[in-house]
Design an enzyme around this catalytic site. Structure first.
Site, PDB file in Angstrom:
ATOM      1  N   SER A 135       0.853  -1.163  -0.015  1.00 27.87           N
ATOM      2  CA  SER A 135       0.005  -0.049  -0.102  1.00 27.87           C
ATOM      3  C   SER A 135       0.987   1.389  -0.009  1.00 27.87           C
ATOM      4  O   SER A 135       1.847   1.462   0.819  1.00 27.87           O
ATOM      5  CB  SER A 135      -0.943   0.128   1.147  1.00 27.87           C
ATOM      6  OG  SER A 135      -1.678   1.110   1.363  1.00 27.87           O
ATOM      7  N   ASP A 188      -7.222   2.885  -3.199  1.00 27.24           N
ATOM      8  CA  ASP A 188      -7.948   2.767  -2.261  1.00 27.24           C
ATOM      9  C   ASP A 188      -8.348   4.371  -1.810  1.00 27.24           C
ATOM     10  O   ASP A 188      -7.531   5.151  -1.559  1.00 27.24           O
ATOM     11  CB  ASP A 188      -7.212   2.265  -0.845  1.00 27.24           C
ATOM     12  CG  ASP A 188      -7.939   2.042   0.246  1.00 27.24           C
ATOM     13  OD1 ASP A 188      -9.091   2.447   0.515  1.00 27.24           O
ATOM     14  OD2 ASP A 188      -7.373   1.652   1.374  1.00 27.24           O
ATOM     15  N   GLU A 213     -11.318   0.424  -3.970  1.00 26.43           N
ATOM     16  CA  GLU A 213     -11.614   0.141  -2.656  1.00 26.43           C
ATOM     17  C   GLU A 213     -12.043   1.353  -1.888  1.00 26.43           C
ATOM     18  O   GLU A 213     -11.805   2.529  -1.887  1.00 26.43           O
ATOM     19  CB  GLU A 213     -10.433  -0.092  -1.821  1.00 26.43           C
ATOM     20  CG  GLU A 213     -10.640  -0.815  -0.522  1.00 26.43           C
ATOM     21  CD  GLU A 213      -9.206  -1.088   0.246  1.00 26.43           C
ATOM     22  OE1 GLU A 213      -9.096  -1.691   1.270  1.00 26.43           O
ATOM     23  OE2 GLU A 213      -8.403  -1.170  -0.432  1.00 26.43           O
ATOM     24  N   LYS A 262     -10.381  -7.710   6.992  1.00 22.23           N
ATOM     25  CA  LYS A 262      -9.459  -7.181   8.034  1.00 22.23           C
ATOM     26  C   LYS A 262      -9.973  -7.735   9.451  1.00 22.23           C
ATOM     27  O   LYS A 262     -10.973  -7.407   9.886  1.00 22.23           O
ATOM     28  CB  LYS A 262      -9.120  -5.931   8.084  1.00 22.23           C
ATOM     29  CG  LYS A 262      -8.515  -5.035   7.250  1.00 22.23           C
ATOM     30  CD  LYS A 262      -8.613  -3.507   7.310  1.00 22.23           C
ATOM     31  CE  LYS A 262      -7.923  -2.971   6.032  1.00 22.23           C
ATOM     32  NZ  LYS A 262      -8.170  -1.640   5.992  1.00 22.23           N
TER      33      LYS A 262
END
Length: 376
Positions: A135, A188, A213, A262
Protein backbone atom coordinates in the site's frame (compact mmCIF):
# COMPACT_ATOMS: atom_id res chain seq x y z
CA UNK A 1 -8.81 -23.48 29.55
CA UNK A 2 -9.10 -20.94 32.34
CA UNK A 3 -8.24 -17.28 31.80
CA UNK A 4 -6.04 -16.23 34.73
CA UNK A 5 -4.68 -12.77 33.89
CA UNK A 6 -4.30 -10.34 30.98
CA UNK A 7 -1.52 -7.86 30.35
CA UNK A 8 -2.37 -4.79 28.28
CA UNK A 9 0.89 -3.40 26.94
CA UNK A 10 1.24 -0.21 24.93
CA UNK A 11 4.19 0.17 22.59
CA UNK A 12 5.36 3.04 20.38
CA UNK A 13 6.63 2.00 16.94
CA UNK A 14 8.07 4.67 14.61
CA UNK A 15 7.29 4.08 10.93
CA UNK A 16 10.01 3.81 8.32
CA UNK A 17 8.40 6.73 6.44
CA UNK A 18 5.31 8.93 6.87
CA UNK A 19 2.15 7.15 5.69
CA UNK A 20 -0.59 9.42 4.35
CA UNK A 21 -4.18 8.46 3.54
CA UNK A 22 -7.35 10.52 3.14
CA UNK A 23 -7.61 10.36 6.96
CA UNK A 24 -4.27 12.08 7.60
CA UNK A 25 -0.54 11.40 8.02
CA UNK A 26 0.97 8.85 10.39
CA UNK A 27 4.56 8.98 11.62
CA UNK A 28 4.40 6.29 14.30
CA UNK A 29 2.02 3.74 15.77
CA UNK A 30 0.73 3.64 19.33
CA UNK A 31 -0.15 -0.06 19.56
CA UNK A 32 -2.01 -2.05 22.20
CA UNK A 33 -0.83 -5.63 22.72
CA UNK A 34 -2.79 -8.20 24.72
CA UNK A 35 -0.99 -11.04 26.52
CA UNK A 36 -3.38 -13.63 27.94
CA UNK A 37 -2.17 -15.94 30.68
CA UNK A 38 -4.25 -19.12 30.83
CA UNK A 39 -4.15 -22.46 32.59
CA UNK A 40 -2.69 -23.92 29.36
CA UNK A 41 -0.05 -21.26 28.71
CA UNK A 42 0.08 -17.74 27.29
CA UNK A 43 -0.91 -16.15 24.01
CA UNK A 44 -0.54 -12.78 22.30
CA UNK A 45 -2.99 -10.54 20.51
CA UNK A 46 -2.66 -7.18 18.77
CA UNK A 47 -5.32 -4.48 18.68
CA UNK A 48 -5.36 -2.60 15.38
CA UNK A 49 -7.25 0.46 16.64
CA UNK A 50 -5.55 3.72 15.72
CA UNK A 51 -4.71 6.70 17.86
CA UNK A 52 -7.83 8.58 16.74
CA UNK A 53 -11.32 7.39 15.73
CA UNK A 54 -10.92 8.26 12.06
CA UNK A 55 -10.73 4.91 10.24
CA UNK A 56 -13.38 3.50 12.59
CA UNK A 57 -15.13 4.65 15.80
CA UNK A 58 -12.52 2.74 17.80
CA UNK A 59 -9.27 4.26 19.08
CA UNK A 60 -6.49 2.77 21.15
CA UNK A 61 -7.24 4.48 24.50
CA UNK A 62 -10.89 3.50 24.23
CA UNK A 63 -9.99 -0.06 23.25
CA UNK A 64 -7.79 -0.48 26.31
CA UNK A 65 -10.53 0.88 28.58
CA UNK A 66 -13.30 -1.30 27.17
CA UNK A 67 -11.12 -4.41 27.31
CA UNK A 68 -10.24 -3.85 30.96
CA UNK A 69 -13.60 -2.66 32.24
CA UNK A 70 -16.22 -4.32 30.05
CA UNK A 71 -14.86 -7.25 28.03
CA UNK A 72 -12.49 -9.13 30.32
CA UNK A 73 -14.92 -9.14 33.29
CA UNK A 74 -17.28 -11.14 31.05
CA UNK A 75 -14.58 -13.77 30.49
CA UNK A 76 -12.98 -14.03 33.92
CA UNK A 77 -14.50 -16.44 36.38
CA UNK A 78 -15.74 -18.93 33.82
CA UNK A 79 -14.54 -22.48 34.28
CA UNK A 80 -13.47 -22.87 30.66
CA UNK A 81 -13.15 -20.22 27.99
CA UNK A 82 -11.63 -20.56 24.55
CA UNK A 83 -11.32 -18.47 21.42
CA UNK A 84 -14.62 -19.81 20.07
CA UNK A 85 -16.39 -18.50 23.18
CA UNK A 86 -15.20 -14.90 22.87
CA UNK A 87 -17.59 -13.78 20.12
CA UNK A 88 -20.82 -15.05 21.76
CA UNK A 89 -19.81 -14.13 25.31
CA UNK A 90 -18.96 -10.55 24.32
CA UNK A 91 -22.00 -10.04 22.08
CA UNK A 92 -23.85 -8.01 24.79
CA UNK A 93 -21.19 -5.28 24.39
CA UNK A 94 -22.12 -3.46 21.19
CA UNK A 95 -19.37 -2.72 18.70
CA UNK A 96 -15.72 -2.55 19.80
CA UNK A 97 -14.77 -5.14 17.19
CA UNK A 98 -11.05 -4.35 17.31
CA UNK A 99 -10.92 -4.72 21.08
CA UNK A 100 -12.80 -8.02 20.93
CA UNK A 101 -10.56 -9.26 18.12
CA UNK A 102 -7.41 -8.62 20.18
CA UNK A 103 -8.73 -10.77 23.03
CA UNK A 104 -9.85 -13.54 20.70
CA UNK A 105 -6.45 -13.50 18.98
CA UNK A 106 -4.60 -13.87 22.29
CA UNK A 107 -6.79 -16.78 23.43
CA UNK A 108 -6.55 -18.45 20.03
CA UNK A 109 -2.76 -18.14 20.13
CA UNK A 110 -2.70 -19.63 23.64
CA UNK A 111 -4.90 -22.63 22.87
CA UNK A 112 -3.19 -23.41 19.57
CA UNK A 113 0.26 -23.23 21.19
CA UNK A 114 -0.96 -25.58 23.91
CA UNK A 115 -1.97 -28.24 21.39
CA UNK A 116 0.87 -27.63 18.94
CA UNK A 117 -1.33 -26.38 16.09
CA UNK A 118 -0.64 -23.39 13.85
CA UNK A 119 -2.97 -20.52 12.96
CA UNK A 120 -2.71 -21.65 9.34
CA UNK A 121 -3.92 -25.16 10.13
CA UNK A 122 -6.76 -23.90 12.33
CA UNK A 123 -7.98 -21.48 9.66
CA UNK A 124 -7.73 -23.97 6.80
CA UNK A 125 -4.80 -22.50 4.88
CA UNK A 126 -3.93 -24.22 1.60
CA UNK A 127 -0.68 -22.43 0.68
CA UNK A 128 2.77 -22.31 2.26
CA UNK A 129 3.43 -18.77 1.00
CA UNK A 130 1.22 -15.87 -0.05
CA UNK A 131 1.50 -13.27 -2.81
CA UNK A 132 2.15 -9.81 -1.38
CA UNK A 133 1.03 -6.39 -2.42
CA UNK A 134 2.02 -3.07 -0.93
CA UNK A 135 0.00 0.00 0.00
CA UNK A 136 1.48 3.33 -1.13
CA UNK A 137 0.37 6.46 0.68
CA UNK A 138 -0.40 9.89 -0.76
CA UNK A 139 2.74 11.77 -1.76
CA UNK A 140 3.64 15.42 -2.14
CA UNK A 141 4.25 15.08 -5.87
CA UNK A 142 3.86 12.61 -8.71
CA UNK A 143 7.65 12.27 -9.23
CA UNK A 144 8.04 11.30 -5.56
CA UNK A 145 5.21 8.78 -5.94
CA UNK A 146 6.85 7.24 -9.00
CA UNK A 147 10.13 6.93 -7.14
CA UNK A 148 8.42 5.12 -4.26
CA UNK A 149 6.45 2.79 -6.53
CA UNK A 150 9.59 1.99 -8.53
CA UNK A 151 11.32 0.91 -5.34
CA UNK A 152 8.49 -1.45 -4.41
CA UNK A 153 8.29 -2.91 -7.92
CA UNK A 154 12.05 -3.52 -7.82
CA UNK A 155 11.62 -5.32 -4.48
CA UNK A 156 9.26 -7.75 -6.19
CA UNK A 157 5.84 -6.81 -4.79
CA UNK A 158 3.15 -8.48 -6.90
CA UNK A 159 0.56 -5.70 -6.65
CA UNK A 160 0.62 -1.95 -5.99
CA UNK A 161 -2.19 -0.15 -4.15
CA UNK A 162 -2.35 3.64 -4.33
CA UNK A 163 -4.14 5.71 -1.72
CA UNK A 164 -6.31 8.35 -3.36
CA UNK A 165 -8.49 11.29 -2.36
CA UNK A 166 -10.18 14.18 -4.19
CA UNK A 167 -7.42 16.15 -5.87
CA UNK A 168 -5.03 13.17 -5.79
CA UNK A 169 -6.50 10.47 -7.99
CA UNK A 170 -6.64 10.41 -11.80
CA UNK A 171 -3.29 12.06 -12.54
CA UNK A 172 -1.13 10.04 -10.09
CA UNK A 173 -2.86 6.82 -11.18
CA UNK A 174 -2.29 7.72 -14.82
CA UNK A 175 1.40 8.38 -14.15
CA UNK A 176 1.92 5.06 -12.35
CA UNK A 177 0.04 3.12 -15.03
CA UNK A 178 2.06 4.75 -17.81
CA UNK A 179 5.32 3.93 -16.03
CA UNK A 180 4.22 0.38 -15.14
CA UNK A 181 1.72 -0.80 -17.77
CA UNK A 182 1.77 -4.45 -16.65
CA UNK A 183 1.89 -4.19 -12.85
CA UNK A 184 -1.38 -5.18 -11.10
CA UNK A 185 -2.69 -1.88 -9.73
CA UNK A 186 -5.58 -0.87 -7.48
CA UNK A 187 -6.63 2.22 -5.53
CA UNK A 188 -8.04 2.86 -2.07
CA UNK A 189 -10.16 5.92 -1.28
CA UNK A 190 -10.86 5.23 2.42
CA UNK A 191 -14.40 6.71 2.11
CA UNK A 192 -13.14 10.04 0.71
CA UNK A 193 -15.70 10.50 -2.11
CA UNK A 194 -19.42 11.25 -2.48
CA UNK A 195 -21.89 9.52 -4.79
CA UNK A 196 -21.93 12.71 -6.84
CA UNK A 197 -18.29 11.95 -7.75
CA UNK A 198 -19.34 8.83 -9.67
CA UNK A 199 -18.51 10.17 -13.15
CA UNK A 200 -15.14 11.39 -11.91
CA UNK A 201 -14.36 7.98 -10.39
CA UNK A 202 -15.35 6.40 -13.70
CA UNK A 203 -12.34 8.14 -15.26
CA UNK A 204 -10.24 5.55 -13.41
CA UNK A 205 -11.74 2.84 -15.63
CA UNK A 206 -9.19 3.77 -18.30
CA UNK A 207 -6.29 2.38 -16.27
CA UNK A 208 -7.20 -1.30 -15.99
CA UNK A 209 -7.34 -1.35 -12.20
CA UNK A 210 -8.02 -4.50 -10.20
CA UNK A 211 -10.48 -2.59 -8.03
CA UNK A 212 -11.47 0.67 -6.37
CA UNK A 213 -11.56 0.16 -2.61
CA UNK A 214 -14.20 1.86 -0.43
CA UNK A 215 -14.84 5.02 -2.46
CA UNK A 216 -17.87 6.16 -0.41
CA UNK A 217 -18.56 6.42 3.36
CA UNK A 218 -19.02 3.09 5.13
CA UNK A 219 -22.74 3.47 5.83
CA UNK A 220 -23.58 4.14 2.16
CA UNK A 221 -23.91 0.54 1.03
CA UNK A 222 -26.84 1.28 -1.31
CA UNK A 223 -24.89 4.15 -2.83
CA UNK A 224 -22.05 1.74 -3.56
CA UNK A 225 -24.56 -0.52 -5.32
CA UNK A 226 -25.66 2.42 -7.48
CA UNK A 227 -22.02 3.33 -8.13
CA UNK A 228 -21.42 -0.08 -9.72
CA UNK A 229 -23.81 0.92 -12.52
CA UNK A 230 -21.59 3.86 -13.49
CA UNK A 231 -18.05 2.70 -12.68
CA UNK A 232 -16.85 -0.38 -14.61
CA UNK A 233 -13.88 -1.04 -12.33
CA UNK A 234 -14.84 -3.60 -9.64
CA UNK A 235 -15.86 -1.98 -6.35
CA UNK A 236 -14.30 -3.44 -3.20
CA UNK A 237 -15.67 -2.78 0.27
CA UNK A 238 -13.50 -2.37 3.36
CA UNK A 239 -14.85 -0.11 6.11
CA UNK A 240 -18.45 -1.11 5.29
CA UNK A 241 -17.77 -4.77 6.13
CA UNK A 242 -17.74 -4.86 9.94
CA UNK A 243 -19.50 -8.20 10.40
CA UNK A 244 -20.73 -11.34 8.66
CA UNK A 245 -24.20 -9.76 8.38
CA UNK A 246 -22.77 -6.62 6.78
CA UNK A 247 -20.97 -8.78 4.23
CA UNK A 248 -24.13 -10.77 3.53
CA UNK A 249 -26.16 -7.58 3.01
CA UNK A 250 -23.55 -5.98 0.74
CA UNK A 251 -23.39 -9.09 -1.44
CA UNK A 252 -27.19 -9.34 -1.71
CA UNK A 253 -27.46 -5.66 -2.65
CA UNK A 254 -24.75 -5.97 -5.30
CA UNK A 255 -22.69 -3.27 -3.58
CA UNK A 256 -19.33 -4.92 -4.25
CA UNK A 257 -17.56 -7.45 -6.43
CA UNK A 258 -14.65 -7.95 -4.01
CA UNK A 259 -14.24 -7.72 -0.23
CA UNK A 260 -11.20 -6.70 1.79
CA UNK A 261 -11.06 -8.75 4.99
CA UNK A 262 -9.42 -7.27 8.08
CA UNK A 263 -9.81 -9.55 11.12
CA UNK A 264 -9.64 -6.65 13.58
CA UNK A 265 -12.38 -4.73 11.79
CA UNK A 266 -14.85 -7.64 11.94
CA UNK A 267 -14.23 -8.83 15.52
CA UNK A 268 -11.55 -11.48 15.07
CA UNK A 269 -10.07 -14.20 12.89
CA UNK A 270 -12.97 -16.59 13.48
CA UNK A 271 -15.57 -14.08 12.24
CA UNK A 272 -13.20 -13.25 9.37
CA UNK A 273 -13.15 -16.96 8.47
CA UNK A 274 -16.95 -16.99 8.37
CA UNK A 275 -16.89 -14.00 6.01
CA UNK A 276 -14.30 -15.77 3.85
CA UNK A 277 -16.56 -18.82 3.62
CA UNK A 278 -19.64 -16.71 2.79
CA UNK A 279 -17.78 -14.91 0.00
CA UNK A 280 -16.52 -18.21 -1.41
CA UNK A 281 -20.12 -19.47 -1.57
CA UNK A 282 -21.08 -16.40 -3.61
CA UNK A 283 -17.93 -16.37 -5.81
CA UNK A 284 -16.80 -13.06 -4.28
CA UNK A 285 -12.98 -12.99 -4.11
CA UNK A 286 -11.37 -11.64 -0.96
CA UNK A 287 -7.97 -10.28 -0.04
CA UNK A 288 -6.19 -9.49 3.23
CA UNK A 289 -6.06 -5.86 4.27
CA UNK A 290 -3.42 -4.36 6.53
CA UNK A 291 -3.45 -2.05 9.54
CA UNK A 292 0.30 -1.41 9.94
CA UNK A 293 0.55 -4.44 12.23
CA UNK A 294 3.67 -5.63 14.03
CA UNK A 295 4.94 -9.15 13.42
CA UNK A 296 2.21 -10.50 15.70
CA UNK A 297 -0.70 -9.24 13.62
CA UNK A 298 1.22 -9.87 10.41
CA UNK A 299 1.68 -13.53 11.38
CA UNK A 300 -2.06 -14.04 11.81
CA UNK A 301 -2.85 -12.15 8.62
CA UNK A 302 -0.38 -14.11 6.51
CA UNK A 303 -1.81 -17.38 7.85
CA UNK A 304 -5.36 -16.27 6.98
CA UNK A 305 -4.28 -14.99 3.55
CA UNK A 306 -3.28 -18.57 2.70
CA UNK A 307 -6.95 -19.68 2.78
CA UNK A 308 -8.52 -20.78 -0.53
CA UNK A 309 -10.65 -17.73 -1.40
CA UNK A 310 -7.88 -15.18 -0.81
CA UNK A 311 -7.18 -15.01 -4.53
CA UNK A 312 -5.78 -11.47 -4.77
CA UNK A 313 -2.48 -10.23 -3.28
CA UNK A 314 -3.08 -8.59 0.09
CA UNK A 315 -1.46 -5.77 2.05
CA UNK A 316 0.66 -8.37 3.84
CA UNK A 317 3.88 -6.51 3.15
CA UNK A 318 7.29 -7.41 4.52
CA UNK A 319 8.15 -6.10 7.98
CA UNK A 320 10.65 -3.55 6.64
CA UNK A 321 7.85 -1.83 4.70
CA UNK A 322 6.80 -0.19 7.97
CA UNK A 323 9.34 -0.90 10.74
CA UNK A 324 13.13 -0.85 10.90
CA UNK A 325 13.07 -3.18 13.92
CA UNK A 326 9.94 -5.21 14.63
CA UNK A 327 9.03 -6.92 17.93
CA UNK A 328 9.23 -10.37 16.29
CA UNK A 329 11.57 -11.88 13.75
CA UNK A 330 10.98 -10.01 10.50
CA UNK A 331 8.80 -11.20 7.64
CA UNK A 332 11.04 -11.08 4.57
CA UNK A 333 9.86 -10.89 0.96
CA UNK A 334 11.05 -13.69 -1.34
CA UNK A 335 10.02 -13.43 -5.00
CA UNK A 336 7.09 -11.23 -4.00
CA UNK A 337 5.78 -13.67 -1.40
CA UNK A 338 5.85 -14.22 2.37
CA UNK A 339 6.08 -17.65 3.96
CA UNK A 340 3.21 -18.71 6.17
CA UNK A 341 4.34 -19.37 9.77
CA UNK A 342 4.06 -23.10 10.55
CA UNK A 343 4.91 -23.15 14.26
CA UNK A 344 2.33 -23.50 17.03
CA UNK A 345 -0.08 -20.59 17.44
CA UNK A 346 1.02 -17.47 15.61
CA UNK A 347 4.34 -19.18 14.94
CA UNK A 348 6.51 -16.17 15.77
CA UNK A 349 8.67 -15.33 18.78
CA UNK A 350 8.61 -12.06 20.70
CA UNK A 351 11.91 -10.18 20.77
CA UNK A 352 11.78 -9.42 24.49
CA UNK A 353 14.58 -6.87 24.44
CA UNK A 354 12.93 -4.94 21.60
CA UNK A 355 9.55 -5.21 23.27
CA UNK A 356 10.85 -3.64 26.46
CA UNK A 357 12.62 -0.94 24.46
CA UNK A 358 9.39 0.24 22.80
CA UNK A 359 7.00 -0.30 25.74
CA UNK A 360 5.36 2.86 27.02
CA UNK A 361 3.00 1.40 29.66
CA UNK A 362 1.76 -1.88 31.09
CA UNK A 363 -1.61 -2.60 32.72
CA UNK A 364 -2.39 -5.90 34.42
CA UNK A 365 -6.01 -7.01 34.56
CA UNK A 366 -6.83 -9.77 37.05
CA UNK A 367 -10.02 -11.72 37.78
CA UNK A 368 -10.67 -9.66 40.92
CA UNK A 369 -10.68 -6.48 38.78
CA UNK A 370 -7.65 -4.91 40.46
CA UNK A 371 -6.42 -2.68 37.66
CA UNK A 372 -2.76 -1.71 37.95
CA UNK A 373 -0.65 0.35 35.60
CA UNK A 374 3.05 1.02 35.28
CA UNK A 375 5.37 2.93 32.99
CA UNK A 376 7.52 0.91 30.66
Amino acid sequence: MRLEAVELRRIGMPLVAPFETSFGVQLERDILLVRATTSEGEGWGECVAGEEPTYSPEYVDGAQHVIAHHLLPRLFGRGDVGADDVFPLLRPVHGHQMAKAAIEMALLDAELRARGESFATRLGAVREAVDCGVSVGIHRSVPELLQTVTGFVDQGYRRIKLKIKPGWDVEPVRAVRERFPDVPLQVDANTAYAESDANHLAELDAFGLLLIEQPLPEDQVLAHARLTRIVRTPICLDESIHSLQAARDAIELGACAIINIKPGRVGGYLEAKRIHDLCAQHSIPVWMGGMLETGLGRAGNVAMAAMPNFTLPGDTSASDRYYHHDITEPFVLHDGRLRVPSGPGLGVRIDKARLEEVTTSVQMVLPNDRLTTGAG
